[in-house]
Motif scaffolding. Structure first.
Motif, PDB file in Angstrom:
ATOM      1  N   GLN A 335       0.773  -1.233   0.000  1.00 20.48           N
ATOM      2  CA  GLN A 335       0.000   0.000   0.000  1.00 20.48           C
ATOM      3  C   GLN A 335       0.811   1.293   0.000  1.00 20.48           C
ATOM      4  OE1 GLN A 335      -3.542   0.271   2.367  1.00 20.48           O
ATOM      5  NE2 GLN A 335      -3.702  -1.934   2.615  1.00 20.48           N
ATOM      6  N   TYR A 336       2.064   1.293   0.531  1.00 18.55           N
ATOM      7  CA  TYR A 336       2.756   2.587   0.564  1.00 18.55           C
ATOM      8  C   TYR A 336       4.281   2.529   0.578  1.00 18.55           C
ATOM      9  CZ  TYR A 336       4.094   2.047   5.483  1.00 18.55           C
ATOM     10  OH  TYR A 336       4.665   1.613   6.636  1.00 18.55           O
ATOM     11  N   HIS A 337       4.894   1.523   1.174  1.00 17.56           N
ATOM     12  CA  HIS A 337       6.310   1.628   1.522  1.00 17.56           C
ATOM     13  C   HIS A 337       7.245   1.812   0.328  1.00 17.56           C
ATOM     14  CE1 HIS A 337       9.875   1.351   3.918  1.00 17.56           C
ATOM     15  NE2 HIS A 337      10.303   0.307   3.233  1.00 17.56           N
ATOM     16  N   PRO A 338       7.039   1.149  -0.805  1.00 16.34           N
ATOM     17  CA  PRO A 338       7.966   1.367  -1.923  1.00 16.34           C
ATOM     18  C   PRO A 338       8.124   2.829  -2.334  1.00 16.34           C
ATOM     19  CG  PRO A 338       6.640  -0.580  -2.345  1.00 16.34           C
ATOM     20  CD  PRO A 338       6.062   0.081  -1.119  1.00 16.34           C
ATOM     21  N   ALA A 339       7.112   3.657  -2.086  1.00 21.36           N
ATOM     22  CA  ALA A 339       7.199   5.074  -2.472  1.00 21.36           C
ATOM     23  C   ALA A 339       8.208   5.835  -1.620  1.00 21.36           C
ATOM     24  CB  ALA A 339       5.830   5.734  -2.365  1.00 21.36           C
ATOM     25  N   VAL A 340       8.499   5.351  -0.415  1.00 19.62           N
ATOM     26  CA  VAL A 340       9.417   6.059   0.486  1.00 19.62           C
ATOM     27  C   VAL A 340      10.642   5.231   0.837  1.00 19.62           C
ATOM     28  CG1 VAL A 340       7.619   7.500   1.496  1.00 19.62           C
ATOM     29  CG2 VAL A 340       8.089   5.262   2.501  1.00 19.62           C
ATOM     30  N   ALA A 371       2.355   8.986   0.180  1.00 17.84           N
ATOM     31  CA  ALA A 371       3.056   7.745  -0.168  1.00 17.84           C
ATOM     32  C   ALA A 371       2.058   6.688  -0.635  1.00 17.84           C
ATOM     33  CB  ALA A 371       3.857   7.244   1.032  1.00 17.84           C
ATOM     34  N   MET A 372       0.918   6.595   0.027  1.00 16.62           N
ATOM     35  CA  MET A 372      -0.104   5.614  -0.362  1.00 16.62           C
ATOM     36  C   MET A 372      -0.633   5.915  -1.758  1.00 16.62           C
ATOM     37  SD  MET A 372      -2.091   5.384   3.312  1.00 16.62           S
ATOM     38  CE  MET A 372      -3.173   4.001   2.960  1.00 16.62           C
ATOM     39  N   SER A 373      -0.940   7.180  -2.023  1.00 13.22           N
ATOM     40  CA  SER A 373      -1.504   7.530  -3.328  1.00 13.22           C
ATOM     41  C   SER A 373      -0.472   7.372  -4.436  1.00 13.22           C
ATOM     42  CB  SER A 373      -2.045   8.956  -3.308  1.00 13.22           C
ATOM     43  OG  SER A 373      -1.004   9.899  -3.121  1.00 13.22           O
ATOM     44  N   THR A 374       0.787   7.721  -4.140  1.00 17.57           N
ATOM     45  CA  THR A 374       1.839   7.595  -5.151  1.00 17.57           C
ATOM     46  C   THR A 374       2.071   6.133  -5.513  1.00 17.57           C
ATOM     47  OG1 THR A 374       2.944   9.621  -4.405  1.00 17.57           O
ATOM     48  CG2 THR A 374       4.272   8.039  -5.640  1.00 17.57           C
ATOM     49  N   HIS A 375       2.187   5.280  -4.502  1.00  8.07           N
ATOM     50  CA  HIS A 375       2.431   3.866  -4.781  1.00  8.07           C
ATOM     51  C   HIS A 375       1.227   3.204  -5.443  1.00  8.07           C
ATOM     52  CE1 HIS A 375       4.034  -0.129  -4.531  1.00  8.07           C
ATOM     53  NE2 HIS A 375       3.033  -0.539  -3.764  1.00  8.07           N
ATOM     54  N   GLN A 376       0.027   3.572  -5.004  1.00  8.76           N
ATOM     55  CA  GLN A 376      -1.174   2.957  -5.568  1.00  8.76           C
ATOM     56  C   GLN A 376      -1.620   3.610  -6.871  1.00  8.76           C
ATOM     57  OE1 GLN A 376      -4.300   2.540  -2.520  1.00  8.76           O
ATOM     58  NE2 GLN A 376      -2.706   2.474  -0.951  1.00  8.76           N
ATOM     59  N   GLU A 377      -0.938   4.712  -7.237  1.00 14.41           N
ATOM     60  CA  GLU A 377      -1.213   5.431  -8.479  1.00 14.41           C
ATOM     61  C   GLU A 377      -2.661   5.904  -8.555  1.00 14.41           C
ATOM     62  OE1 GLU A 377       0.070   2.891 -11.658  1.00 14.41           O
ATOM     63  OE2 GLU A 377       2.190   3.358 -11.336  1.00 14.41           O
ATOM     64  N   VAL A 383      -7.923   7.885  -1.965  1.00 13.18           N
ATOM     65  CA  VAL A 383      -7.479   6.837  -1.039  1.00 13.18           C
ATOM     66  C   VAL A 383      -8.630   6.546  -0.085  1.00 13.18           C
ATOM     67  CG1 VAL A 383      -5.837   6.266   0.795  1.00 13.18           C
ATOM     68  CG2 VAL A 383      -5.058   7.498  -1.253  1.00 13.18           C
ATOM     69  N   LYS A 384      -9.010   5.290   0.022  1.00 13.22           N
ATOM     70  CA  LYS A 384     -10.239   4.948   0.738  1.00 13.22           C
ATOM     71  C   LYS A 384     -10.181   5.291   2.217  1.00 13.22           C
ATOM     72  CE  LYS A 384      -8.979   0.044   1.315  1.00 13.22           C
ATOM     73  NZ  LYS A 384      -8.866   0.018   2.777  1.00 13.22           N
ATOM     74  N   GLU A 385      -8.979   5.401   2.780  1.00 15.98           N
ATOM     75  CA  GLU A 385      -8.858   5.728   4.201  1.00 15.98           C
ATOM     76  C   GLU A 385      -9.356   7.133   4.534  1.00 15.98           C
ATOM     77  OE1 GLU A 385      -6.326   2.133   3.876  1.00 15.98           O
ATOM     78  OE2 GLU A 385      -6.785   3.853   2.599  1.00 15.98           O
ATOM     79  N   ILE A 386      -9.411   8.038   3.537  1.00 17.99           N
ATOM     80  CA  ILE A 386      -9.919   9.389   3.833  1.00 17.99           C
ATOM     81  C   ILE A 386     -11.067   9.814   2.922  1.00 17.99           C
ATOM     82  CG2 ILE A 386      -7.612  10.101   4.587  1.00 17.99           C
ATOM     83  CD1 ILE A 386      -7.739  12.085   2.130  1.00 17.99           C
ATOM     84  N   LYS A 387     -11.353   9.058   1.891  1.00 16.19           N
ATOM     85  CA  LYS A 387     -12.317   9.504   0.877  1.00 16.19           C
ATOM     86  C   LYS A 387     -13.668   9.861   1.479  1.00 16.19           C
ATOM     87  CE  LYS A 387     -14.458   8.185  -3.508  1.00 16.19           C
ATOM     88  NZ  LYS A 387     -14.458   7.218  -4.642  1.00 16.19           N
TER      89      LYS A 387
END
Length: 596
Positions: A335-340, A371-377, A383-387
């Motif tokens: 969900q996010y780590h590769p972006a950072v 980071a979540m949005s960048t990795h998930q494109e 992002v469903k966590e805040i949408k």
């Protein structure tokens, strides 16, 4: 802006809103096609100022300032793109946005005596643009209430053109407001480091925001209930009719009928027994502001001392990033780590000063979201966590006021704002993540950051460090925050990697038996419900945007005040003392606004 205000932004007076919005969209479309064009950013900044969005004007002016630096320095990453974007512009005649006041007359001073030919057309345009950026930044940040940053940019501009009339005028206004705010005498010096630098800005669903869902639609409710089913099998998301928070003290407490509004809420589908778990939620939208702390990077759980049988996992690419187990590591990778990963972002905003703790945690939540949005494109607001989180947005018509300079920003503006945490550091984090902040303007515009901050404030929860009592880990649990606040809650909560809501064994009022019947709403608590009503309402004024009008508050407020009890007490910190945990609600610690 009234007749006595500086003219650094525009010479127009109250232009019609419709054409300005059309012009904003045209410029936004033009930036999508030419993302390194600093002139377009400056033109959009002026439009934003005329629309009474000084924060957005400052954001565009800052991007233009960065691009002016790119033009002048061949070693910068986007030098060629920024220089190419100026192709077609010229100094005679110069772009209208630069032909402002006395700016063009200061050309000779900008050239340091080298002359136009020696400076080169591109550098000359970049120099003119830089001064225009300083004008817009300084007046815009003054309007937001960020006096330190406003004066800093104003003085940077005056270092380039010491006799520029607009900048001198802006500096005079900054000093006037500073003297009134700090109660200084006319002859007392102004210390720039002592100036306030936190302001407030508009908090709304922007007209151009196409990402805000219809939270009450069948589609939204179906999605939320699908997400909820595994976390709270005995609950469902429904529309709730809530009392409207009042602006302050009134005679409405004794009324039989009070104003209400619709919000989403959690409701029991089945009976839930006293002490029974109601919801267990795992979220990766977390933040930790302690550098090199032994905390799981994904869920925020404190890690046990390293032992041979420890389940902790370190990332093989960046060994300093630790996860509590394989589950968290795999979730983070997905969900996010590769972006950072190995991007040197771990130290940003860590170990802040005490007065910056709240800002650092909200910033780091934003960093995780990016980071979540960048990795998930996907777009950050998708992002469903805040949408589906409501950001306590104020109507556009209420926010739409004139831009007159006063000691404080208008009370209708409620979103906390600072140049450092809303503009500068978020862009710096994106650059560290190797994100092109110009080519990704649609995803990373300042209004996107502001919308995310609006949703975080009032919904994020935080955990205090047991060593010093300072909040150091925060998280957003989107299902937990759908449970609305009440000062006689039927649940209590605990966060330790997973957010757990449990039915109270006894209620606050009269120690009545706990438990929740089918059809009843799940009533959460975001502050210390053992506090007197006046203190609870003062907390709600800062965190939720108005006085709490739950039945308990209304009943207690209607009672005579006992002798010796003082009204108007401060110091509410929102500690979740009622369940005996070290959890706190971040929205209740600092003066903020937000309704879930």
């Amino acid at each position: 802006m009234d007749a006595s205000s500086p003219s650094a932004l525009t010479d127009e007076r109250e232009p019609p809103r419709g054409p300005l919005l059309d012009r904003r969209q045209q410029l936004t479309d033009a930036l999508a096609a030419s993302p390194y064009d600093l002139i377009l950013y400056l033109e959009r900044a002026v439009v934003y100022s005329n629309l009474a969005y000084p924060d957005l004007a400052a954001g565009d002016a800052y991007r233009a300032l960065l691009l002016a630096d790119e033009v002048r320095d061949e070693s910068f990453e986007y030098h060629e793109q920024a220089k190419e974007a100026l192709h077609g512009y010229q100094t005679i005649p110069c772009p209208e946005v630069l032909n402002h006041g006395c700016l063009v007359k200061d050309l000779d001073r900008l050239l340091d005596g080298d002359g136009v030919e020696a400076a080169g057309e591109y550098n000359l345009l970049a120099n003119l643009a830089s001064v225009r950026c300083f004008q817009i930044l300084s007046i815009s940040l003054l309007l937001c209430g960020c006096l330190k940053s406003a004066l800093t940019f104003c003085e940077r501009g005056l270092n380039m053109v010491p006799h520029n009339r607009e900048l001198l005028e802006i500096k005079e206004y900054i000093e006037q407001v500073a003297r009134r705010r700090l109660r200084l005498q006319p002859d007392e010096p102004i210390e720039i480091n002592g100036l306030p630098d936190r302001g407030v800005v508009r908090r709304e669903v922007y007209t151009w925001n196409t990402y805000e869902p219809d939270r009450f639609s069948e589609e939204s409710l179906s999605f939320l209930n699908q997400q909820l089913s595994g976390m709270a099998p005995k609950c469902e998301v429904r529309v709730s009719d809530l009392p409207v928070l009042l602006d302050g003290e009134s005679n409405a407490d004794g009324d039989d009928i009070i104003p209400t509004c619709n919000q989403l809420g959690l409701f029991a589908k089945e009976d839930i027994g006293p002490g029974e778990p109601v919801l267990e939620e795992y979220s990766l939208l977390t933040a930790n502001n302690r550098h090199k702390e032994s905390i799981c990077d994904a869920c925020g759980t404190e890690l046990p001392p390293l032992q041979s049988n420890s389940k902790a996992v370190s990332c093989p690419e960046c060994y300093d990033t630790i996860f509590c187990d394989d589950f968290c590591f795999e979730k983070a990778q997905k969900q996010y780590h590769p972006a950072v990963c190995d991007k040197d972002v771990d130290s940003i905003a860590k170990d802040p000063d005490a007065h910056d703790i709240d800002q650092s945690l909200y910033l780091l939540l934003l960093a995780r979201l990016l980071a979540m949005s960048t990795h998930q494109e996907i777009h950050p607001l998708e992002v469903k966590e805040i949408k589906y989180i409501w950001g306590d947005f104020v109507s556009e018509s209420m926010n739409d006021i004139d831009g007159s300079i006063t000691d404080e920003p208008p009370p209708e503006w409620t979103l906390p704002f600072s140049f450092k945490y809303n503009v500068e550091i978020p862009l710096h984090i994106l650059e560290k993540m190797d994100v092109d902040i110009y080519a990704t303007l649609e995803q990373h515009d300042l209004w996107v950051f502001n919308t995310a901050y609006s949703k975080f404030r009032g919904t994020a929860s935080a955990r205090k460090n047991l060593r010093d009592g300072r909040p150091d880990v925060a998280a957003v649990h989107p299902m937990w925050c759908l449970a609305n606040h009440d000062c006689n809650p039927n649940v209590t909560w605990e966060w330790g990697g997973r957010m757990v809501l449990s039915a109270r064994k006894t209620r606050v009022l009269g120690k009545q038996p706990g438990g929740i019947r089918a059809g009843e709403e799940i009533l959460n608590h975001y502050c210390d419900v053992d506090l007197p009503v006046q203190q609870r309402r003062e907390w709600a004024q800062g965190s939720l945007g108005g006085w709490c009008m739950c039945q308990r508050c209304r009943d207690e407020a209607a009672k005579p005040v006992p002798n010796g009890v003082m009204k108007g007490m401060n110091g509410v910190n929102g500690v979740n003392t009622t369940n005996g945990t070290n959890g706190v609600c971040l929205c209740g610690i600092y003066e903020q606004r937000g309704q879930t």
